[in-house]
Design a protein around this motif. Structure first.
Motif, short mmCIF file in Angstrom:
data_model
loop_
_atom_site.label_atom_id
_atom_site.label_comp_id
_atom_site.label_asym_id
_atom_site.label_seq_id
_atom_site.Cartn_x
_atom_site.Cartn_y
_atom_site.Cartn_z
N ASN A 23 -1.33 -5.46 17.93
CA ASN A 23 -1.74 -5.13 16.56
C ASN A 23 -0.87 -4.04 15.95
O ASN A 23 -0.37 -3.15 16.66
CB ASN A 23 -3.19 -4.67 16.54
CG ASN A 23 -4.18 -5.81 16.68
OD1 ASN A 23 -3.82 -6.92 17.07
ND2 ASN A 23 -5.43 -5.54 16.35
N LEU A 65 -0.40 -0.66 14.29
CA LEU A 65 -1.16 0.59 14.38
C LEU A 65 -1.12 1.28 13.02
O LEU A 65 -0.04 1.54 12.49
CB LEU A 65 -0.54 1.48 15.46
CG LEU A 65 -0.41 0.83 16.85
CD1 LEU A 65 0.49 1.66 17.75
CD2 LEU A 65 -1.78 0.63 17.48
N THR A 113 -6.32 -0.80 13.28
CA THR A 113 -5.24 -1.75 13.52
C THR A 113 -5.38 -2.99 12.63
O THR A 113 -6.44 -3.26 12.08
CB THR A 113 -5.17 -2.21 14.99
OG1 THR A 113 -6.31 -3.03 15.30
CG2 THR A 113 -5.13 -1.02 15.94
N ASP A 135 6.53 -1.69 18.58
CA ASP A 135 5.25 -1.27 18.01
C ASP A 135 5.49 -0.74 16.60
O ASP A 135 6.49 -0.09 16.32
CB ASP A 135 4.60 -0.16 18.87
CG ASP A 135 3.91 -0.72 20.11
OD1 ASP A 135 3.85 -1.96 20.25
OD2 ASP A 135 3.43 0.09 20.92
#
Length: 308
Positions: A93, A95, A126, A265
């Motif tokens: 997901n 962030l 998220t 990420d």
């Protein structure tokens, strides 16, 4: 350097954006190289490029120089390649950070007739992979579920080097680059579920992102970037990343406490004031609207709104 994922000839291609906006197919340009770090480019995946050894970016930069000099004409993509989200298939997901600009907190408290103010620690939530949409893609609204779809332009940080319990002084060493993200938010659904953010932030098409990743070395100061958003040409948000309450170092250090951050990420860093639900009267997105996000030094992200 600007790095994009594009669709051309039926495949997704990891490309570098040249100064004249032509696109260099990095996999094709690197096919003859024998350096081990070039394998991350040959894989033709933004995630592989981000996770590659430090030399990978150096090789990509040298290929860009060659392309600018006309040495790699055969690796230039034909016109008409479609920009996708820079990382179309994220591994986890997105962030996200809430309530990270003081004026946005003030307008939200006023609209909701409450007094929360600035929190002691960052507020996180998220957005799932199914929310991702690229430049030019559709922001989806679901009239049978809600008529309160809102916008939030944000600077997004892309992690390049993995780490857990990262010391604040070391956090920027873990940043690969930056992109633009629009945290589309369904306000009544947010409140319907006890005020927590996830469900109202998780709709399909609720995370436009792009148009590309600008590598960290190309941004002198990520906390000094004008950031804005328009709806149908009307300016709605107009701020500066200097106004973040919790800076990028704090966000990365806090997120990494007990949790490993990995290459690829994405951290959305919060939005300035001017969101639709806090206007008087409130103004939400509707079918046919055009939303344009801009962050200086990165570019412009444009999406249309479509009711389904």
């Amino acid at each position: 350097m600007r790095l994009a994922t594009v669709s051309a000839g039926g495949e997704n291609i990891c490309a570098a954006v040249l100064n004249d906006d032509r696109l260099l197919n990095l996999s094709k340009a690197a096919h003859h190289l024998t350096h081990p770090a070039a394998e991350a480019l040959k894989a033709n995946s933004m995630l592989n490029l981000i996770a590659g050894p430090p030399e990978t970016l150096d090789i990509a930069r040298s290929l860009v120089v060659d392309a600018e000099a006309g040495v790699l004409d055969a690796s230039i993509l034909p016109e008409g390649a479609e920009l996708l989200a820079p990382i179309p298939n994220i591994r986890k997901n997105v962030l996200c950070v809430g309530r990270n600009y003081a004026e946005h907190i003030t307008e939200g408290d006023r609209a909701q007739k409450q007094q929360v103010g600035v929190t002691e620690y960052p507020v996180f939530f998220t957005k799932p992979p199914t929310s991702i949409v690229g430049p030019g893609g559709d922001v989806l609204t679901f009239p049978s579920v809600s008529k309160q779809t809102d916008y939030e332009v944000e600077l997004a940080v892309i992690i390049g080097t993995p780490g857990r319990n990262i010391a604040k002084a070391d956090t920027m060493k873990h940043v690969f680059g930056y992109t633009i993200l629009n945290d589309i938010s369904v306000r009544d659904v947010q409140r319907r579920h006890g005020g927590q953010n996830f469900k109202g932030k998780a709709f399909d098409g609720s995370c436009p992102m792009g148009p590309w990743i600008v590598t960290a070395d190309a941004i002198d100061d990520p906390h000094a970037l004008p950031i804005s958003l328009t709806v149908n040409g009307e300016i709605r948000q107009n701020g500066n990343t200097a106004d973040m309450i919790f800076d990028i170092k704090t966000l990365i250090a806090s997120l990494s406490e007990g949790m490993t951050l990995e290459p690829g990420d994405i951290i959305a860093t919060g939005t300035p004031a001017g969101v639709g639900y806090a206007m008087d009267p409130p103004s939400f997105l509707k079918d046919g609207d055009t939303v344009v996000c801009n962050i200086s030094g990165i570019g412009t992200l444009t999406n249309s709104v479509r009711a389904v």
